[in-house]
Enzyme design. Structure first.
Site, short mmCIF file in Angstrom:
data_model
loop_
_atom_site.label_atom_id
_atom_site.label_comp_id
_atom_site.label_asym_id
_atom_site.label_seq_id
_atom_site.Cartn_x
_atom_site.Cartn_y
_atom_site.Cartn_z
CD GLU A 98 37.65 39.98 33.98
OE1 GLU A 98 38.74 40.40 33.54
OE2 GLU A 98 36.80 40.72 34.52
CG HIS A 103 37.32 36.31 38.53
ND1 HIS A 103 37.62 37.12 39.60
CD2 HIS A 103 36.33 36.96 37.86
CE1 HIS A 103 36.85 38.20 39.57
NE2 HIS A 103 36.06 38.12 38.53
CG HIS A 125 32.05 38.13 41.40
ND1 HIS A 125 31.10 38.65 40.57
CD2 HIS A 125 33.24 38.27 40.74
CE1 HIS A 125 31.68 39.09 39.43
NE2 HIS A 125 32.98 38.85 39.53
CD GLU A 146 44.52 22.76 58.63
OE1 GLU A 146 43.98 22.58 57.53
OE2 GLU A 146 45.02 21.86 59.33
CG HIS A 162 35.72 42.51 40.36
ND1 HIS A 162 35.86 43.04 39.10
CD2 HIS A 162 35.23 41.27 40.17
CE1 HIS A 162 35.45 42.16 38.21
NE2 HIS A 162 35.06 41.07 38.83
O1 2HA Z 1 31.08 38.75 34.61
O2 2HA Z 1 33.26 38.17 36.73
O3 2HA Z 1 34.98 40.03 36.06
C1 2HA Z 1 32.24 38.01 34.65
C2 2HA Z 1 33.16 38.62 35.62
C3 2HA Z 1 33.95 39.78 35.18
ZN ZN Z 2 34.38 39.33 38.09
#
Ligand code: 2HA
Ligand code: ZN
Length: 272
Positions: free
Chosen positions: A116, A140, A142, A170, A211
């Site tokens: 990414e 990033h 999940h 908050e 995602h």
């Molecule tokens: O595997 O999170 O978006 C890595 C990730 C891809």
């Molecule tokens: Zn991801």
């Protein structure tokens, strides 16, 4: 002092460990990038090797020319960052055109930066411009409950913002600029990087439908805290929906009162 004794590396390890324990980073899920300060770049100079070749980023980020980033590796597990950082993360330098990167430390045994990287660097580029360089972190993750909500709520940033604000008093103080939503897209390329960057112009939180989440912030702690706050709110919303939905809630006028007393400006777009 070894490179790994430096404060930013220790902070990075702390938040990767915390994020793993939160359950946001199964297998190789998620990725984190941090833009080094000038002092940190000066401090790492003795440990790095600038002889490696440049590789195309896939997007152009002119205002990041000659910047250094600590990045997690492609296919690497966030839970292993504290086990061996050198194998699982690295420091990259951007060239003077903002089109290529080279690995100057870590990512040993032929490892590469996160898949990414285009979305991360595009988001960094937008945030450097919008915050005058104050933001240094893109994360990033999940995040389970936010992902679950993308199957149930309309994929509309105003709806997500309002619903998540209502779940914790908050929230409007922590993310006053609200949330942007990218519809489902193939991850890892320049198209999703452009879509994410566009939303980063006006938000610090961008959700990728089905995602995960992207958060931008000034420090590793603040960015982790932002991710945690949004995900906590999403967890409450999932529970509320599972219990049959809201019976009462925070009103638009309550939010206006909160914004006044906490001295934050929140858009009327979210307060109808
Ligand atoms: O595997 O999170 O978006 C890595 C990730 C891809
Ligand atoms: Zn991801």
């Amino acid at each position: 002092m070894a490179l790994e004794d430096m404060k930013f590396i220790q902070n990075f390890k702390k938040i990767t460990e915390d994020a793993w324990l939160k359950g946001w980073h199964e297998r190789n899920g998620g990725n984190i990038t941090y833009r080094l300060t000038e002092e940190e770049v000066a401090g790492v100079k003795v440990f790095i090797n600038e002889d490696s070749a440049y590789t195309p980023i896939g997007v152009t980020v002119k205002n990041l020319a000659n910047e250094y980033f600590l990045v997690t590796g492609s296919g690497k597990f966030i839970r292993n960052m504290t086990v061996c950082l050198e194998e699982n993360a690295g420091i990259v330098k951007i060239d003077e055109k903002g089109e290529n990167y080279k690995i100057v430390w870590g990512l040993t045994n032929g490892a590469k930066p996160t898949s990414e990287l285009p979305s991360h660097l595009m988001s960094h580029s937008i945030k450097v411009e919008k915050t005058n360089g104050a933001h240094r972190v893109i994360m990033h993750s999940h995040t389970t409950n936010v992902i679950a909500l993308t199957f149930v709520l309309p994929l509309d940033g105003a709806v997500f913002t309002r619903e998540l604000w209502e779940m914790a008093t908050e929230c409007p103080v922590v993310f006053p600029s609200g949330i942007g939503i990218v519809p489902w897209m193939v991850p890892g390329g320049s198209a999703i990087a452009d879509a994410t960057g566009e939303l980063m112009k006006s938000h610090d939180v961008v959700i990728w439908a089905h995602h995960g989440m992207f958060c931008s912030g000034e420090t590793l702690d603040l960015t982790f805290g932002l991710m945690d706050t949004v995900e906590k709110s999403a967890e409450i919303l999932v529970k509320v929906l599972a219990m049959g939905g809201k019976k009462q809630t925070i009103t638009s006028q309550n939010f206006r009162d909160l914004a006044r007393d906490f001295n934050v400006s929140i858009s009327e777009d979210y307060l109808s």
